[in-house]
Design an enzyme around this catalytic site. Structure first.
Site, PDB file in Angstrom:
ATOM      1  N   ASN A   1       1.075  -3.633 -10.128  1.00 50.47           N
ATOM      2  CA  ASN A   1       0.134  -4.756 -10.247  1.00 50.47           C
ATOM      3  C   ASN A   1      -0.747  -4.684 -11.501  1.00 50.47           C
ATOM      4  OD1 ASN A   1      -0.269  -5.053  -6.638  1.00 50.47           O
ATOM      5  ND2 ASN A   1       0.981  -6.309  -8.013  1.00 50.47           N
TER       6      ASN A   1
ATOM      7  N   ASP B   1       0.960 -10.422   1.134  1.00 52.43           N
ATOM      8  CA  ASP B   1       1.426 -11.130  -0.051  1.00 52.43           C
ATOM      9  C   ASP B   1       1.129 -12.619   0.093  1.00 52.43           C
ATOM     10  OD1 ASP B   1       2.583 -11.330  -2.526  1.00 52.43           O
ATOM     11  OD2 ASP B   1       4.650 -11.283  -1.815  1.00 52.43           O
TER      12      ASP B   1
END
Ligand code: IPE
Ligand code: IPE
Ligand code: MG
Length: 240
Positions: free
Chosen positions: A67, A19
């Site tokens: 996502n 991330d």
């Protein structure tokens, strides 16, 4: 390998939530997609480092079922990066004796990406070193529901007896069937959440969160996580 890992237990299975690509780019005044590009380079390096260290399974969260909510521009850029890196990965996997496996629902991708994934798995199938697992269009709840559908069908078709279902039976219907549970989970960029990653498999995994943004992650950071892992006392609900 750094001297610091001498005498350390190397976790058999390391799971990674990479991330911070967006934040990395933002700090440099670059578009988010540049962060993803740099992040792909870090993935390549991490595969080599982990294989060298003797990690047996490395599972990386590359793209979640959530996502798709991002802009079409960002999703499109990520798909282009998959296309490019799938080809590179074939070389890296062969050079490092790495077997590649994808988890997640690949059916949602374009045909050429699906073909690329299948090819990558097939051509690296007989490699005997580390298994590199990439989670794409992966969401743990989606994985569980897909697994339950197959399990329910097998019960209906009398392939499986309802009363004989065990934890092992259930696990064998997940995308991670046949893989050991992760020993160590590393999340970069400081967020303290699982973001729908391996919810069943992480039941007793040790968690290590670093503020390091994914594109800045390197061997030293991986070693820090392994050192921290070595200081943990894993009890699995028992008493030591
Ligand atoms: C991780 O970086 C890569 C993907 C989720 C595809 P992010 O894109 O989530 O980066 P941040 O969290 O916005 O910094
Ligand atoms: C998790 O990161 C998914 C991947 C790393 C592929 P996100 O950036 O999507 O997670 P949230 O939105 O911060 O929970
Ligand atoms: Mg993020």
């Amino acid at each position: 390998m750094g001297e610091s890992l001498e005498g350390m237990v190397i976790p058999k299975h390391v799971a990674l939530i990479l991330d911070g690509n967006g934040r990395w780019a933002k700090r440099r005044g670059l578009p988010r997609t540049m962060g993803h590009k740099e992040g792909c380079v870090t993935v390549e390096k991490t595969v080599e480092t982990a294989a060298r260290m003797g990690i047996e399974y490395l599972t990386v969260y590359g793209f979640s079922t959530e996502n798709w909510k991002r802009s079409t521009e960002e999703v499109g850029a990520l798909m282009q990066l998959f296309r490019y890196y799938m080809v590179r990965l074939l070389k890296i996997a062969s050079a490092n004796n790495v077997r590649v496996k994808m988890i997640g629902d690949r059916r949602r991708f374009d045909r050429d990406i699906i073909d690329g994934i299948n090819r990558l798995e097939q051509e690296t199938r007989d490699n005997t070193g580390m298994t590199f697992v990439i989670a794409v269009n992966y969401g743990s709840r989606d994985e569980i529901v897909r697994g339950v559908r197959r399990l329910a069908r097998d019960c209906r078709d009398k392939v499986l007896d309802v009363e004989s279902i065990t934890e092992e039976t259930f696990a064998s219907y997940l995308d991670t069937a046949g893989m050991p549970d992760p020993d160590l989970l590393i999340r970069t960029s400081g967020e303290l959440r699982l973001s729908n990653y391996l919810l069943w498999q992480l039941a007793y995994t040790e968690i290590f969160v670093t503020d390091c943004l994914w594109p800045d992650f390197n061997q030293e950071e991986l070693e820090k996580a392994i050192l921290a892992y070595n200081k943990r006392e894993r009890r699995f609900g028992g008493v030591k």
